[in-house]
Design a protein around this motif. Sequence first.
Motif, PDB file in Angstrom:
ATOM      1  N   GLN A 196      -1.696  -0.795  -4.608  1.00  0.00           N
ATOM      2  CA  GLN A 196      -2.539  -0.786  -3.416  1.00  0.00           C
ATOM      3  C   GLN A 196      -3.572  -1.899  -3.424  1.00  0.00           C
ATOM      4  O   GLN A 196      -3.988  -2.366  -2.366  1.00  0.00           O
ATOM      5  CB  GLN A 196      -3.218   0.571  -3.259  1.00  0.00           C
ATOM      6  N   ILE A 206       0.841  -1.200   0.000  1.00  0.00           N
ATOM      7  CA  ILE A 206       0.000   0.000   0.000  1.00  0.00           C
ATOM      8  C   ILE A 206       0.877   1.250   0.000  1.00  0.00           C
ATOM      9  O   ILE A 206       0.608   2.224  -0.716  1.00  0.00           O
ATOM     10  CB  ILE A 206      -0.970  -0.025   1.202  1.00  0.00           C
ATOM     11  N   GLY A 248       2.341   1.720  -3.374  1.00  0.00           N
ATOM     12  CA  GLY A 248       1.324   2.271  -4.267  1.00  0.00           C
ATOM     13  C   GLY A 248       1.068   3.748  -4.030  1.00  0.00           C
ATOM     14  O   GLY A 248       0.701   4.480  -4.951  1.00  0.00           O
ATOM     15  N   TYR A 249       1.264   4.198  -2.813  1.00  0.00           N
ATOM     16  CA  TYR A 249       1.085   5.611  -2.512  1.00  0.00           C
ATOM     17  C   TYR A 249       2.172   6.456  -3.174  1.00  0.00           C
ATOM     18  O   TYR A 249       1.909   7.549  -3.674  1.00  0.00           O
ATOM     19  CB  TYR A 249       1.097   5.824  -0.998  1.00  0.00           C
TER      20      TYR A 249
END
Length: 85
Positions: free
Chosen positions: A44, A33, A36-37
């Motif tokens: 994510q 996650i 992905g940020y």
Amino acid sequence: MKAVLERLGQNPQQSLKLFLRGFGLFIVGALAIMLGYFTDPLWQIPGLLLLVPGVVMAAIGYLGIFANRLLNIFNRTRVRKDLFK
């Protein structure tokens, strides 16, 4: 209640393994996650898919460990009461 605790806490080594595996899945999901940020947001999705089973596995493992320790406390106090009769 005691029967449920005995069933959950019957094998603390297996509960610890389950807890650690679930915690590992949780960490990998959280890292995905975070990745992905900072990069592509598609990371994510697998992160969330790993996070949920990781939390469930870790919670079940922790309940097993907690039940085993609670049973040890109950049994220890019962033995001490028998000693002082």
